[in-house]
Motif scaffolding. Structure first.
Motif, PDB file in Angstrom:
ATOM      1  N   ASP A   1       0.828  -1.204   0.000  1.00 49.85           N
ATOM      2  CA  ASP A   1       0.000   0.000   0.000  1.00 49.85           C
ATOM      3  C   ASP A   1       0.863   1.255   0.000  1.00 49.85           C
ATOM      4  N   GLU A   2       1.847   1.226   0.887  1.00 51.77           N
ATOM      5  CA  GLU A   2       2.692   2.419   0.998  1.00 51.77           C
ATOM      6  C   GLU A   2       3.481   2.648  -0.284  1.00 51.77           C
ATOM      7  N   ALA A   3       3.923   1.545  -0.881  1.00 52.84           N
ATOM      8  CA  ALA A   3       4.681   1.683  -2.124  1.00 52.84           C
ATOM      9  C   ALA A   3       3.785   2.276  -3.209  1.00 52.84           C
ATOM     10  N   ALA A   4       2.522   1.846  -3.215  1.00 54.74           N
ATOM     11  CA  ALA A   4       1.588   2.382  -4.215  1.00 54.74           C
ATOM     12  C   ALA A   4       1.374   3.874  -3.989  1.00 54.74           C
ATOM     13  N   VAL A   5       1.195   4.247  -2.736  1.00 58.19           N
ATOM     14  CA  VAL A   5       1.028   5.664  -2.410  1.00 58.19           C
ATOM     15  C   VAL A   5       2.262   6.448  -2.851  1.00 58.19           C
ATOM     16  N   ALA A   6       3.441   5.867  -2.564  1.00 55.77           N
ATOM     17  CA  ALA A   6       4.677   6.563  -2.926  1.00 55.77           C
ATOM     18  C   ALA A   6       4.795   6.701  -4.440  1.00 55.77           C
ATOM     19  N   ARG A   7       4.402   5.639  -5.138  1.00 55.20           N
ATOM     20  CA  ARG A   7       4.469   5.701  -6.605  1.00 55.20           C
ATOM     21  C   ARG A   7       3.545   6.789  -7.146  1.00 55.20           C
ATOM     22  N   LYS A   8       2.360   6.847  -6.575  1.00 54.29           N
ATOM     23  CA  LYS A   8       1.402   7.842  -7.025  1.00 54.29           C
ATOM     24  C   LYS A   8       1.938   9.250  -6.753  1.00 54.29           C
ATOM     25  N   GLU A   9       2.460   9.400  -5.562  1.00 53.67           N
ATOM     26  CA  GLU A   9       3.033  10.677  -5.173  1.00 53.67           C
ATOM     27  C   GLU A   9       4.116  11.099  -6.163  1.00 53.67           C
ATOM     28  N   GLU A  10       4.934  10.114  -6.505  1.00 49.58           N
ATOM     29  CA  GLU A  10       6.038  10.411  -7.402  1.00 49.58           C
ATOM     30  C   GLU A  10       5.515  10.753  -8.800  1.00 49.58           C
ATOM     31  N   ALA A  11       4.519   9.975  -9.240  1.00 48.95           N
ATOM     32  CA  ALA A  11       3.962  10.226 -10.573  1.00 48.95           C
ATOM     33  C   ALA A  11       3.360  11.626 -10.630  1.00 48.95           C
ATOM     34  N   ARG A  12       2.700  11.989  -9.558  1.00 49.19           N
ATOM     35  CA  ARG A  12       2.082  13.305  -9.509  1.00 49.19           C
ATOM     36  C   ARG A  12       3.137  14.407  -9.535  1.00 49.19           C
ATOM     37  N   ASN A  13       4.158  14.220  -8.717  1.00 55.91           N
ATOM     38  CA  ASN A  13       5.213  15.240  -8.673  1.00 55.91           C
ATOM     39  C   ASN A  13       5.931  15.364 -10.000  1.00 55.91           C
ATOM     40  N   THR A  14       6.225  14.222 -10.602  1.00 60.29           N
ATOM     41  CA  THR A  14       6.914  14.259 -11.880  1.00 60.29           C
ATOM     42  C   THR A  14       6.047  14.957 -12.919  1.00 60.29           C
ATOM     43  N   PHE A  15       4.772  14.639 -12.897  1.00 62.44           N
ATOM     44  CA  PHE A  15       3.842  15.240 -13.845  1.00 62.44           C
ATOM     45  C   PHE A  15       3.791  16.748 -13.648  1.00 62.44           C
ATOM     46  N   GLU A  16       3.650  17.129 -12.413  1.00 69.50           N
ATOM     47  CA  GLU A  16       3.576  18.543 -12.097  1.00 69.50           C
ATOM     48  C   GLU A  16       4.850  19.256 -12.548  1.00 69.50           C
TER      49      GLU A  16
END
Ligand SMILES: *[C@@H]1O[C@H](CO)[C@@H](O)[C@H](O)[C@H]1NC(C)=O
Ligand SMILES: *[C@@H]1O[C@H](CO)[C@@H](O)[C@H](O)[C@H]1NC(C)=O
Ligand SMILES: *[C@@H]1O[C@H](CO)[C@@H](O)[C@H](O)[C@H]1NC(C)=O
Ligand SMILES: *[C@@H]1O[C@H](CO)[C@@H](O)[C@H](O)[C@H]1NC(C)=O
Ligand SMILES: *[C@@H]1O[C@H](CO)[C@@H](O)[C@H](O)[C@H]1NC(C)=O
Ligand SMILES: *[C@@H]1O[C@H](CO)[C@@H](O)[C@H](O)[C@H]1NC(C)=O
Ligand SMILES: *[C@@H]1O[C@H](CO)[C@@H](O)[C@H](O)[C@H]1NC(C)=O
Length: 891
Positions: free
Chosen positions: A633-648
């Motif tokens: 779960d945490e890894a998924a959250v971290a991945r999402k966070e990263e995807a969002r930051n990279t996108f931004e």
């Protein structure tokens, strides 16, 4: 630290073996220190995400967010039921033991009882976590840090334990290790680990005795250690021997108890002033706990300190001055405890202070003045040594030890011998007409670990061997820790008797492992066949079992298993085949020869944990999946966070590129108006979407949105890259073109000359014609397209790709290389040898010959490099890594 660079030089990696990293964890009550031994990584402590060298031993939850380290600890003042610290106290603790009630006096966490009668923690949302699970989470957290540093999976771990940890606690540590998905290489007593660290950079030509004094949070312990370095010449025979001779410990006077006393003073101050009881307020208590730790640290260097907690409880700000003197008065009764472990350890070792070179101080609590004063008063200033890193010596020593055990690293040869501090006895029911229990001290306190003993029983039926600590290993802990049933006795004895054995007996091999576990490694029925002459000789050796119920204990220094014998000599490069073990090994050999297989029948053993059982495999499986689920779960959250930051980040970068202000940028030069418009539209759309949906979007949406923009940007980037790469590619093409032409020219001349002299040639005319044709084609193509390309605008797509240019040059290169490689026909070997030995007369051939390997194109080179034999990859599925064990006998 001065120690580190030296240590690195002592440590190198064995060539040609598949190296796997080794993790070491010094798991303390307050702090975790870790170190990972991995090829290519400097030997040092592992840093946490904030680059801290130690990690607070806490886990906490803020709603669904799990936090480790100081973040987890700090949650206590807001979520007093969701922050768990000082968990080490509770490892294997029976729910009703003294230590559990002590724990409730220092912690705001809610404790519940497990089905194994041990302790679990209850979160405010009702989730329960066993001690092993919470410790396992922390190990897993460290594992992840280690893996991201090492860049590979890390499975093998060495964990430090206090020397007084009983089998129950050691089991709990190993269970936590397995729950974390790790594999136990060894447990090492922390004082011993410090001793290893001390010996890493030193030699001891004359034997020395030192006391390792370790004042930690939950206990104070002292370990008397002898160090000696044999000065046999030669790198491989010399080595340092470390032997633990005695330990002493005190469970009442650690740093936590000092914190508790300080907090009592703060509570008193608050309650008196406000006429309220702060104990009723969990948050307030947690805040005061933290404040007490802070004040203690200040009082280590100052004679007074002011405690301040804003809005401690009931909106009351708390402020109180504490003097060191008043703190010390509050701890007056502990004074005797601080240095007593040293005296105990010396007494157990049979030594006096006179024999001791130095008392090496480690552990955070040695910073506390009253503890220092107590040690000084006991051992004298001149004996006190501050020559190891008080915080890190244990973990570094443990890592070094682990590197040795793993046998994958070449380390300085340090051999460690440790001891058990407990009297361990075995007992069993006698078969005489009036049943009575026979008890024998099988491993007395001070026994070396990594040894086994064979008990011989004259039994005809199944029986049970019970294992007890002579006295409870800690208040409230049971003495009985293991019961091993030996079954199948009657049939085996009958069979042996049938075979003609006289007075067959049962032999049980009891092991005290390197990591301090007691187990029965094997049980056999054994009988001598009378006419066997060698067996006759051996009769004296085993024969003492003849009298009823008497047992023979045969100490053997040889560890029980091959795997263990490596750890007994405990440092990597020491191959045990050589030295000390020869005698027992020879005995074993003889025994084997003298005992035909028929004379020994293996018996079954059944293991029962009558008091505090370790986790079952089922328990561990469940725990591991629980932890794994959180990690995922945490890894998924971290991945999402990263995807969002990279996108931004990408959006802002694109906006910048489109900015009117930025003229003449490569982006502008290589793009067309329409392309920029399309990107601008998409970009606005993306910003709007991020603003509206960013918080609820899935990882894949961030990736998709970015991908859509990248698709628009890609042709522009491509143009730019091609423009950049073109000159090099052209140079490369021309270079081959040029080399080939020079070669052809010279080769034709040679061919003509050779034909005239009627000598054999390396090439035929047709071959040279063929090469020339290839060259011409290349030149023609190049001429045509280079011209066309030169006319292309930067913001138009290139008409030729550099990849094609390189491919075509490659065709030419290959054709040239084929002829260049050619040897002169063998018939004229002598002549050519001489002629080849002569210096080359033309620059052409030299140039061509040298260009071949050193082609400036770069990429082509790869073809020529020898592909290294692939290192075997450990087939390690994410989950399938480490098997769970039922018991920890193996350790
Ligand atoms: C070992 O070294 C010590 C000190 O250097 C020396 O006195 C002793 O003779 C040496 N022993 C051997 C066997 O070489
Ligand atoms: C310890 O010191 C005593 C007294 O100084 C001495 O007699 C004894 O031999 C020493 N023991 C060892 C093991 O060095
Ligand atoms: C020992 O255990 C094995 C497996 O559990 C069983 O098959 C065998 O019959 C047992 N032997 C004796 C002598 O009890
Ligand atoms: C005892 O002997 C019988 C008959 O040979 C055999 O079946 C049995 O397996 C033996 N039992 C043991 C424990 O060796
Ligand atoms: C072509 O490559 C050669 C050798 O690497 C170099 O000396 C020369 O400067 C290059 N020419 C251009 C135009 O890049
Ligand atoms: C041509 O002949 C000379 C002299 O034998 C020799 O050194 C050179 O390598 C030859 N050139 C080629 C391209 O083979
Ligand atoms: C190929 O090399 C020859 C000889 O150096 C040269 O005359 C010719 O212009 C080159 N062709 C191209 C396309 O560079």
């Amino acid at each position: 630290m001065l120690i580190l660079p030296l240590a690195v030089s002592l440590l190198s990696f064995l060539p040609h073996s598949a190296l796997a990293s080794v993790l070491a964890i010094d798991y303390g009550t307050d702090w975790i220190k870790a170190s990972v031994m991995s090829p290519g990584i400097p030997f040092d402590v592992l840093l946490n995400k904030d680059s801290k060298r130690k990690i607070q031993a806490s886990v906490g939850w803020k709603k669904t967010d799990r936090l480790f380290g100081t973040d987890g600890f700090n949650l206590a003042s807001r979520f007093p039921s969701d922050s768990f610290s000082s968990i080490k106290y509770l490892q294997a603790a029976p729910f009703d033991s003294d230590i559990v009630s002590y724990y409730t006096s220092i912690s705001t966490a809610e404790l519940v009882q497990t089905s194994r009668n041990t302790v679990a923690f209850k979160q405010s949302d009702g989730n329960e976590w066993s001690v092993e699970e919470l410790v396992g989470m922390q190990f897993s957290y460290v594992k992840q840090l280690a893996e991201s540093l090492a860049g590979e999976k890390v499975s093998d771990v060495v964990v430090t334990v206090p020397p007084f940890f009983s089998q129950y606690q050691r089991d709990a540590v190993v269970d936590a290790i397995e729950v974390a998905g790790l594999r136990t290489l060894a447990l090492i007593n922390d004082g011993t680990a410090v001793a290893v660290n001390y010996a890493m950079t030193r030699t001891f030509p004359t034997p020395e005795y030192h006391v390792i004094y370790d004042a930690g949070a939950s206990s104070i312990r002292a370990t008397v250690v002898s160090f000696s370095t044999s000065n046999a010449t030669g790198v491989h025979t010399s080595g340092t021997q470390i032997a633990v001779l005695g330990v002493g410990y005190d469970l009442a006077a650690g740093g936590t108890e000092l914190d508790r006393r300080l907090r009592e003073m703060l509570i008193e101050a608050f309650n008196t002033k406000n006429n309220k009881d702060i104990r009723e307020d969990k948050r307030g208590m947690a805040k005061l706990w933290k404040e007490a730790g802070r004040i203690k640290a200040i009082l280590s260097a100052n004679i007074d300190a002011t405690a301040t907690v804003e809005s401690l409880a009931w909106d009351i700000d708390f402020k109180s001055k504490i003097t060191r003197a008043s703190f010390e008065t509050a701890c007056e009764d502990l004074k005797d405890h601080f240095a007593r472990p040293i005296e105990d350890a010396l007494r157990n070792a049979g030594l006096t202070l006179d024999n001791i070179t130095s008392v090496i101080l480690t552990g955070g609590s040695t910073r506390t003045p009253m503890i220092q004063a107590a040690i000084r008063a006991t051992v004298g200033d001149e004996k006190i040594a501050l020559n190891v890193n008080a915080d890190e010596a244990a973990v570094l020593g443990a890592a070094f030890h682990g590197a040795g055990l793993s046998r994958q690293f070449k380390t300085k040869n340090i051999k460690v011998t440790d001891i058990t501090p407990f009297d361990i006895q075995a007992s069993y029911l006698a078969t005489a007409s009036t049943p009575r229990t026979i008890t024998t001290l099988i491993f007395p306190a001070g026994s070396k670990v990594g040894t086994k003993k064979i008990l011989t029983f004259k039994r005809k039926d199944d029986f049970v061997i019970n294992f007890d600590y002579k006295t409870a290993p800690a208040p409230g802990f049971p003495t009985r820790f293991l019961e091993v049933g030996i079954t199948g006795v009657a049939e085996a004895i009958a069979n042996l008797t049938e075979l003609g054995a006289t007075e067959p007996v049962v032999k049980a091999t009891l092991v005290l492992s390197e990591s301090g576990f007691v187990s029965v490694s094997s049980a056999v029925a054994f009988g001598e066949i009378k006419d066997d002459s060698i067996a006759g000789k051996l009769k004296g050796f085993f024969g003492a079992g003849n009298t009823a119920e008497a047992e023979v204990t045969t100490p053997e220094s040889a560890p029980p298993r091959d795997a263990e014998s490596s750890s007994s000599s405990s440092s990597a490069s020491a191959t045990p085949s050589g030295v000390t073990n020869s005698t027992p090994e020879k005995e074993k050999e003889e025994k084997k020869k003298a005992t035909p297989k028929d004379n020994t029948i293996t018996l079954n053993t059944t293991v029962v944990f009558p008091t505090i059982p370790p986790m079952t495999v089922e328990h561990k499986k469940n725990a591991r999946s629980r932890l794994r689920a959180i990690d995922l779960d945490e890894a998924a959250v971290a991945r999402k966070e990263e995807a969002r930051n990279t996108f931004e980040g990408y959006l802002y970068r694109m906006r910048d590129l489109l900015d009117e202000e930025n003229r003449d940028t490569p982006f502008k030069q290589c793009s067309q108006e329409a392309e920029r418009k399309a990107i601008a539209v998409k970009l606005d759309e993306s910003f709007a979407w991020l603003h509206d949906k960013g918080d609820v979007a899935e990882t894949s949406q961030f990736l998709d949105k970015r991908n859509a923009l990248e698709t628009l940007e890609r042709p522009i980037v491509h143009r730019y890259k091609e423009i950049e790469a073109f000159p090099q590619a052209l140079n490369n093409s021309q270079m081959w073109n040029w080399s080939t032409r020079l070669f052809l020219q010279e080769a034709r001349e040679n061919l003509t000359a050779e034909a005239a002299a009627d000598l054999p040639s390396k090439w035929t005319k047709e071959e040279l014609d063929g090469l020339e044709k290839t060259l011409k084609e290349h030149e023609t193509w190049l001429n045509e397209w280079v011209e066309k390309q030169k006319a292309v605008q930067p913001n138009d797509d290139p008409v030729i790709e550099t990849t094609e240019m390189r491919a075509r040059a490659k065709v030419l290169e290959t054709a040239l290389a084929k002829l260049l490689k050619r040897r002169v026909p063998k018939t004229v070997k002598k002549k050519t040898t001489t002629s080849e030995a002569e210096p080359t007369s033309t620059a052409a051939s030299e140039g061509a010959a040298e260009e071949t390997p050193a082609a400036p194109a770069g990429e082509e080179k790869a073809e020529e490099t020898i592909i290294p034999t692939p290192t075997p990859v450990v087939p390690e599925g994410e989950q399938a890594q480490v098997p769970l064990q039922t018991t920890h006998d193996e350790l």
